[in-house]
Write a protein that holds these residues in place. Structure first.
Motif, PDB file in Angstrom:
ATOM      1  N   GLY A   1      30.039 -40.359  50.108  1.00  0.00           N
ATOM      2  CA  GLY A   1      28.777 -40.676  49.557  1.00  0.00           C
ATOM      3  C   GLY A   1      27.791 -39.971  50.770  1.00  0.00           C
ATOM      4  N   HIS A   2      26.560 -39.790  50.467  1.00  0.00           N
ATOM      5  CA  HIS A   2      25.704 -39.146  51.172  1.00  0.00           C
ATOM      6  C   HIS A   2      24.350 -39.846  51.196  1.00  0.00           C
ATOM      7  CE1 HIS A   2      22.171 -36.478  51.926  1.00  0.00           C
ATOM      8  NE2 HIS A   2      23.030 -35.510  52.737  1.00  0.00           N
ATOM      9  N   VAL A   3      23.757 -39.900  52.549  1.00  0.00           N
ATOM     10  CA  VAL A   3      22.420 -40.862  52.753  1.00  0.00           C
ATOM     11  C   VAL A   3      21.781 -39.918  53.739  1.00  0.00           C
ATOM     12  CG1 VAL A   3      21.493 -42.934  53.703  1.00  0.00           C
ATOM     13  CG2 VAL A   3      23.602 -42.950  52.192  1.00  0.00           C
ATOM     14  N   GLN A   4      20.655 -39.838  53.464  1.00  0.00           N
ATOM     15  CA  GLN A   4      19.317 -39.432  54.494  1.00  0.00           C
ATOM     16  C   GLN A   4      18.732 -40.330  55.321  1.00  0.00           C
ATOM     17  OE1 GLN A   4      19.442 -35.885  55.231  1.00  0.00           O
ATOM     18  NE2 GLN A   4      18.289 -36.689  56.919  1.00  0.00           N
ATOM     19  N   LEU A   5      19.329 -40.382  56.690  1.00  0.00           N
ATOM     20  CA  LEU A   5      18.735 -41.467  57.243  1.00  0.00           C
ATOM     21  C   LEU A   5      17.058 -41.036  57.779  1.00  0.00           C
ATOM     22  CD1 LEU A   5      21.644 -42.439  59.573  1.00  0.00           C
ATOM     23  CD2 LEU A   5      20.910 -43.736  57.401  1.00  0.00           C
ATOM     24  N   GLN A   6      16.275 -42.179  57.893  1.00  0.00           N
ATOM     25  CA  GLN A   6      14.915 -41.987  58.288  1.00  0.00           C
ATOM     26  C   GLN A   6      14.894 -42.640  59.704  1.00  0.00           C
ATOM     27  OE1 GLN A   6      13.191 -39.730  56.784  1.00  0.00           O
ATOM     28  NE2 GLN A   6      14.453 -39.232  54.976  1.00  0.00           N
ATOM     29  N   PRO A   7      13.817 -42.434  60.581  1.00  0.00           N
ATOM     30  CA  PRO A   7      13.495 -43.238  61.597  1.00  0.00           C
ATOM     31  C   PRO A   7      13.165 -44.540  61.459  1.00  0.00           C
ATOM     32  CG  PRO A   7      12.350 -40.972  61.750  1.00  0.00           C
ATOM     33  CD  PRO A   7      12.998 -41.182  60.431  1.00  0.00           C
ATOM     34  N   GLY A   8      13.793 -45.548  62.203  1.00  0.00           N
ATOM     35  CA  GLY A   8      13.717 -46.937  61.882  1.00  0.00           C
ATOM     36  C   GLY A   8      14.736 -47.758  61.005  1.00  0.00           C
ATOM     37  N   ASP A   9      15.724 -46.600  60.363  1.00  0.00           N
ATOM     38  CA  ASP A   9      16.720 -47.397  59.345  1.00  0.00           C
ATOM     39  C   ASP A   9      17.542 -47.947  60.228  1.00  0.00           C
ATOM     40  OD1 ASP A   9      15.384 -46.421  57.391  1.00  0.00           O
ATOM     41  OD2 ASP A   9      16.748 -44.761  56.924  1.00  0.00           O
ATOM     42  N   LEU A  10      18.106 -48.945  59.685  1.00  0.00           N
ATOM     43  CA  LEU A  10      19.095 -49.999  60.207  1.00  0.00           C
ATOM     44  C   LEU A  10      20.332 -50.297  59.299  1.00  0.00           C
ATOM     45  CD1 LEU A  10      20.088 -52.196  62.516  1.00  0.00           C
ATOM     46  CD2 LEU A  10      18.812 -53.955  60.797  1.00  0.00           C
ATOM     47  N   LEU A  11      21.570 -49.856  59.574  1.00  0.00           N
ATOM     48  CA  LEU A  11      22.705 -49.952  59.193  1.00  0.00           C
ATOM     49  C   LEU A  11      23.575 -51.307  59.605  1.00  0.00           C
ATOM     50  CD1 LEU A  11      24.544 -49.007  56.977  1.00  0.00           C
ATOM     51  CD2 LEU A  11      25.677 -47.112  58.648  1.00  0.00           C
ATOM     52  N   VAL A  12      24.092 -51.965  58.675  1.00  0.00           N
ATOM     53  CA  VAL A  12      25.109 -53.118  59.182  1.00  0.00           C
ATOM     54  C   VAL A  12      26.170 -52.920  58.661  1.00  0.00           C
ATOM     55  CG1 VAL A  12      25.334 -55.686  59.318  1.00  0.00           C
ATOM     56  CG2 VAL A  12      22.919 -54.579  59.544  1.00  0.00           C
ATOM     57  N   ILE A  13      27.320 -52.768  59.342  1.00  0.00           N
ATOM     58  CA  ILE A  13      28.870 -52.718  58.871  1.00  0.00           C
ATOM     59  C   ILE A  13      29.574 -53.908  59.280  1.00  0.00           C
ATOM     60  CG2 ILE A  13      30.559 -51.157  58.409  1.00  0.00           C
ATOM     61  CD1 ILE A  13      28.766 -48.738  59.832  1.00  0.00           C
ATOM     62  N   PHE A  14      30.142 -54.395  58.347  1.00  0.00           N
ATOM     63  CA  PHE A  14      30.919 -55.888  58.539  1.00  0.00           C
ATOM     64  C   PHE A  14      32.018 -56.018  57.985  1.00  0.00           C
ATOM     65  CE2 PHE A  14      28.068 -56.369  55.398  1.00  0.00           C
ATOM     66  CZ  PHE A  14      28.503 -57.039  54.251  1.00  0.00           C
ATOM     67  N   THR A  15      32.961 -56.964  58.591  1.00  0.00           N
ATOM     68  CA  THR A  15      34.227 -57.236  57.933  1.00  0.00           C
ATOM     69  C   THR A  15      33.942 -58.493  56.919  1.00  0.00           C
ATOM     70  OG1 THR A  15      34.810 -58.662  59.667  1.00  0.00           O
ATOM     71  CG2 THR A  15      35.417 -56.093  59.419  1.00  0.00           C
TER      72      THR A  15
END
Length: 356
Positions: A278-292
Motif C-alpha cells: 500500500g502507498h499513502v502520502q502523509l501530510q503535516p499533522g496526520d496521525l497514525l494509530v497502529i494497534f493489536t
C-alpha cells in the motif's frame, strides 16, 4: 479490592471449569444432583492440577477438618482436635504452591527483561515524525511486538534512510508466543539490514514464519511500514493485522488494509502468498494509530468489548498534541472502560504523528 477479587475468582473458575465435561454433568439429573455434580467436577479439576503427593495431603487435610478424634472412653477421654492438624496441612500446601509460584514468577521476570531488550525503550529521533509506543502484556510476558528503527540501507529512490515501523501479534499468549516473538524480531532485523524492498522483506518473514508455525497453529499478524521522512511517503503491508487508523489533519479517517494473510499460514498451493504494498502520502499533522487486537477486544466486568468505534472516537477527539500524549489518551480511555476487570489479551499501540 472487592472488584479485583471477583474478577480473579471468575478467571480462576474459568480455568478449572475448562477441564469439566459439562454435557456429562448435566445429563439426565435433577437440579440438585446437577449442582452437586458440578461442585464435585470443579473440585476434581482443581485436585488434578496438584502433584500426586499434594493431592494426598489435600484429601488428608479435608478428612481431618471433617472429623474430631477422641482418645480413650468415658469422662477421662482425651479430646484431640484433628482440625488443627488439617489447618496446618492446608497452610503447608499453601506455602508449597506459593513457593512454586514465586520461582516461576522469578523466571518469567527474567524472560520479561530479555523481551524488553528486544523492543525499543525510546523512540528514534526522526526529523518530522514524532513516535510513541506502549505495551501491556496480559501476563508477565507476551507475544506482541513493536519496533521503530531507521533502516541501515535505503530501498527508496530518494536515497534517504527510511524509518521502519512494525507491530506484530503472535497467535497465543505467554511463553510460547513470546519465544516466537523473539525469533520474529531477529528475522525482521536481519532482513531489514539488507537493501531489499519492503515487499521482499515481507516475503522473507512469511517464509520464516511458515517454517516455524507448527503447521499453522502459531501464525503471526503484522503491520510493517516504511516512512520516508523527506517525502512523507509511507509504504506498508498489512499481513492479516487490525487495520491501522490514519486520522488526517482535516479529521478524515482512513484505514490501511492493503496486504495479505497472516504470516505462517499453510499454503494451499506451491506459490507463495501475495502481499501487495500500500502507498499513502502523509501530510503535516496526520496521525497514525497502529494497534493489536487486545486494544479493541478489551473487556469490562459486564463482558462488553471496547471496540473500534470507541477507539476511532477517541482518536478523532484528540487535539493537536505530541504522539505520547495521544497514546496516553488512548490507553487511559481503554483503562477507564475496562475498570477492574483482568486483561484478556495483550495490549500494544504505536502512534506516529507527522509534524505540522
Amino acid at each position: 479490592l472487592w472488584g479485583q477479587f471477583i474478577s480473579e475468582t471468575r478467571t480462576s473458575y474459568q480455568l478449572y471449569s475448562a477441564d469439566v465435561d459439562w454435557e456429562e454433568v448435566g445429563r439426565g439429573r435433577t437440579r440438585l444432583r446437577r449442582f452437586l455434580r458440578s461442585v464435585w467436577a470443579v473440585f476434581m479439576a482443581m485436585l488434578m492440577k496438584l502433584s500426586p503427593s499434594r493431592r494426598v495431603l489435600l484429601l488428608a487435610a479435608i478428612v481431618l477438618l471433617l472429623v474430631n478424634v477422641k482418645i480413650g472412653q468415658g469422662p477421662s477421654a482425651i479430646g484431640f482436635d484433628t482440625r488443627v492438624v488439617g489447618v496446618v496441612i492446608l497452610f503447608v500446601l499453601l506455602a508449597l504452591e506459593l513457593a512454586d509460584r514465586v520461582t516461576m514468577k522469578r523466571d518469567l521476570e527474567i524472560a520479561r527483561e530479555i523481551q524488553e531488550w528486544l523492543v525499543p525503550s525510546q523512540s528514534p529521533n526522526i526529523p518530522g515524525v514524532d513516535i510513541a509506543f506502549a505495551t501491556r502484556p496480559q501476563n508477565t510476558i507476551a507475544g506482541d511486538y513493536y519496533d521503530a528503527f531507521p533502516r541501515p540501507q535505503s530501498s527508496h529512490d530518494s536515497g534517504a534512510r527510511p524509518l521502519m515501523i512494525a507491530v506484530a501479534d503472535v497467535a497465543g499468549k505467554s511463553v510460547p508466543a513470546a519465544l516466537l516473538m523473539a525469533t520474529f524480531q531477529a528475522s525482521l532485523r536481519a532482513l531489514a539490514a539488507t537493501p531489499a524492498a519492503l515487499n521482499e522483506v515481507v516475503r522473507g518473514l512469511d517464509r520464516y514464519c511458515r517454517a516455524h508455525s507448527l503447521e499453522g497453529r502459531r501464525f503471526t499478524t503484522a503491520f510493517l511500514a516504511e516512512i520516508d521522512a523527506s517525502t512523507r511517503e509511507l509504504l506498508y503491508v498489512n499481513a492479516g493485522h487490525n487495520d491501522p487508523i490514519l486520522r488526517r489533519a482535516s479529521g478524515a479517517i482512513e484505514r490501511l488494509g492493503i496486504g495479505g494473510p497472516p504470516f505462517g499460514l499453510p499454503l494451499l498451493t506451491d506459490q507463495e502468498a501475495s502481499y501487495p504494498t500500500g502507498h499513502v502520502q502523509l501530510q503535516p499533522g496526520d496521525l497514525l494509530v497502529i494497534f493489536t487486537d487486545g486494544v479493541i477486544e478489551a473487556v469490562n466486568d459486564a463482558g462488553g468489548e471496547y471496540g473500534e468505534t470507541r477507539l476511532i472516537s477517541c482518536i478523532q477527539n484528540a487535539p493537536p498534541e505530541a504522539a505520547s500524549e495521544t497514546l496516553q489518551r488512548i490507553l487511559a480511555d481503554v483503562n477507564s472502560f475496562v475498570g477492574s476487570a483482568r486483561p484478556h489479551n495483550n495490549i500494544t499501540c504505536l502512534v506516529p504523528r507527522v509534524a505540522a
